[in-house]
Design an enzyme around this catalytic site. Structure first.
Site, PDB file in Angstrom:
ATOM      1  N   GLY A  13     153.579  66.554   2.458  1.00 37.42           N
ATOM      2  CA  GLY A  13     152.714  67.626   1.976  1.00 37.42           C
ATOM      3  C   GLY A  13     151.959  68.378   3.054  1.00 37.42           C
ATOM      4  N   SER A  19     145.852  71.542   5.538  1.00 35.17           N
ATOM      5  CA  SER A  19     146.396  70.739   4.440  1.00 35.17           C
ATOM      6  C   SER A  19     145.633  69.429   4.276  1.00 35.17           C
ATOM      7  CB  SER A  19     147.856  70.387   4.713  1.00 35.17           C
ATOM      8  OG  SER A  19     148.659  71.539   4.803  1.00 35.17           O
ATOM      9  N   ILE A  20     145.413  69.019   3.021  1.00 38.65           N
ATOM     10  CA  ILE A  20     144.810  67.704   2.766  1.00 38.65           C
ATOM     11  C   ILE A  20     145.699  66.621   3.377  1.00 38.65           C
ATOM     12  CG2 ILE A  20     144.154  66.061   0.967  1.00 38.65           C
ATOM     13  CD1 ILE A  20     143.362  68.473  -0.791  1.00 38.65           C
ATOM     14  N   ILE A  93     151.424  66.946  -2.858  1.00 38.97           N
ATOM     15  CA  ILE A  93     152.262  68.076  -3.251  1.00 38.97           C
ATOM     16  C   ILE A  93     151.826  68.559  -4.626  1.00 38.97           C
ATOM     17  CG2 ILE A  93     154.617  68.799  -3.794  1.00 38.97           C
ATOM     18  CD1 ILE A  93     155.626  66.270  -2.447  1.00 38.97           C
ATOM     19  N   TYR A 158     142.346  76.414 -14.300  1.00 34.86           N
ATOM     20  CA  TYR A 158     143.207  75.371 -13.709  1.00 34.86           C
ATOM     21  C   TYR A 158     144.378  75.065 -14.649  1.00 34.86           C
ATOM     22  CZ  TYR A 158     144.322  71.445 -10.629  1.00 34.86           C
ATOM     23  OH  TYR A 158     144.941  70.589  -9.759  1.00 34.86           O
ATOM     24  N   LYS A 165     148.028  67.238 -13.547  1.00 34.39           N
ATOM     25  CA  LYS A 165     147.233  66.206 -12.856  1.00 34.39           C
ATOM     26  C   LYS A 165     146.920  65.037 -13.801  1.00 34.39           C
ATOM     27  CE  LYS A 165     146.778  67.928  -8.634  1.00 34.39           C
ATOM     28  NZ  LYS A 165     147.620  67.367  -7.529  1.00 34.39           N
ATOM     29  N   ILE A 194     138.932  72.284  -1.865  1.00 37.74           N
ATOM     30  CA  ILE A 194     139.024  72.462  -0.405  1.00 37.74           C
ATOM     31  C   ILE A 194     139.851  73.715  -0.146  1.00 37.74           C
ATOM     32  CG2 ILE A 194     139.967  71.467   1.728  1.00 37.74           C
ATOM     33  CD1 ILE A 194     139.532  68.686   0.533  1.00 37.74           C
ATOM     34  N   LEU A 197     145.985  76.167   2.247  1.00 36.44           N
ATOM     35  CA  LEU A 197     146.965  77.242   2.071  1.00 36.44           C
ATOM     36  C   LEU A 197     147.245  77.466   0.581  1.00 36.44           C
ATOM     37  CD1 LEU A 197     148.910  79.208   3.522  1.00 36.44           C
ATOM     38  CD2 LEU A 197     150.619  77.385   3.514  1.00 36.44           C
ATOM     39  N   ALA A 198     147.407  76.372  -0.164  1.00 34.52           N
ATOM     40  CA  ALA A 198     147.646  76.483  -1.608  1.00 34.52           C
ATOM     41  C   ALA A 198     146.473  77.191  -2.281  1.00 34.52           C
ATOM     42  CB  ALA A 198     147.865  75.107  -2.228  1.00 34.52           C
TER      43      ALA A 198
END
Ligand code: 0WE
Length: 259
Positions: A13, A19-20, A93, A158, A165, A194, A197-198
């Site tokens: 990911g 990225s996380i 991901i 969301y 999720k 956070i 990029l996503a």
């Protein structure tokens, strides 16, 4: 001292240094683990290569987690580097088509968007776990995935990702039961918002971050390094009694309420 000494981690990911997954990879490495990263496509390859070099990674592999063939090739590649297996699998991901993440769920949610979100964001954990199992079996392993509060609360916009999720958190519990006796624990980190990029593809994310920080007990949003340190704990034998759990790394936001 190094509580992840002699541990090997596969981190899926990483797209860039926000990225996380990158925060997790860095902290796993900082606490003593050897880390292999994957890259989703050729566009991301050079950035992930640079990241892997920083961690002295023994290898990187291409991996689109929606392809069973690529998953099999990746595990075969890893077996070439780590012949006797590895200990830690990080799944970071998620994807839903952009239109699924705005407005009302009942208006903008579609059959196809739902399918895509579930395939990319949820089943990918199962597929990776199935393929990793022969290499992780019997080694005090740890599998970690990333969730969000929208799994258990109706967070505006969301929508489809919240449903995905919720399914990811349920998947965490079923896998934890299935794999516990093979020495593998499975847990989820529910991170606060956070800027990744996503997240840059999400309308008004800046104002969401500011509002969240204001309501959060610690007064600020969490960092990828803070998520990474909790991942390091969950990856380590320090957390040997924890499986099937969702740990909130959100500065306490989830325990607050609007008035
Ligand atoms: O899980 C997420 C977002 C993951 C994500 C992001 C995108 C943006 C670009 C999944 N799919 C896509 N698809 C795209 O086309 N988060 C926890 C971050 C997030 O996303 C939100 C949030 C928060 C927080 C969307 C709406 C409202 C809040």
């Amino acid at each position: 001292m190094s509580f992840l000494a002699n541990k090997r981690a596969l981190v899926v990911g990483v797209a860039n240094d926000r990225s996380i997954a990158w925060g997790i990879a860095k902290q796993l490495h900082a606490h003593g683990a050897e880390v292999i990263l994957t890259y989703q496509n050729d566009k991301l390859k050079s950035r992930v290569e640079a990241a892997a070099a920083e961690l002295n990674s023994p290898a990187i592999f291409p991996l689109d987690a929606t392809s069973d063939e690529q998953i099999a090739d990746c595990m075969a590649g890893i077996k070439g580097v780590w012949a006797d297996g590895f200990d830690i699998l990080v799944h970071s991901i998620a994807y839903a088509p952009k239109n699924e993440l705005e407005g009302k769920y009942i208006e903008n949610g579609t059959r196809e968007g739902f399918h895509t979100a579930m395939e990319v964001s949820v089943y990918s954990l199962t597929a990776l776990t199935k393929a990793a199992f022969p290499l992780m079996q019997g080694r005090q392993g740890s599998i970690i995935n990333l969730s969000y509060l929208g799994a258990v609360r109706a967070v505006p916009n969301y929508n489809t990702m919240g449903i995905a999720k919720a399914a990811l958190e349920a998947t965490t519990r079923y896998l934890a039961v299935d794999l516990g006796k093979d020495g593998i624990r499975v847990n989820s980190i529910s991170a606060g918002p956070i800027r990744t990029l996503a997240a840059s593809g999400i309308k008004d994310f800046r104002s969401l971050l500011d509002k969240a920080a204001e309501m959060t007990p610690t007064g600020k949003n969490v960092t990828i390094e803070e998520v990474g340190n909790t991942a390091a704990f969950l990856a380590s034998d320090l957390s040997s009694g924890i499986t099937g759990h969702v740990i909130y790394v959100d500065g306490g936001f989830n325990i607050t309420t609007a008035v």
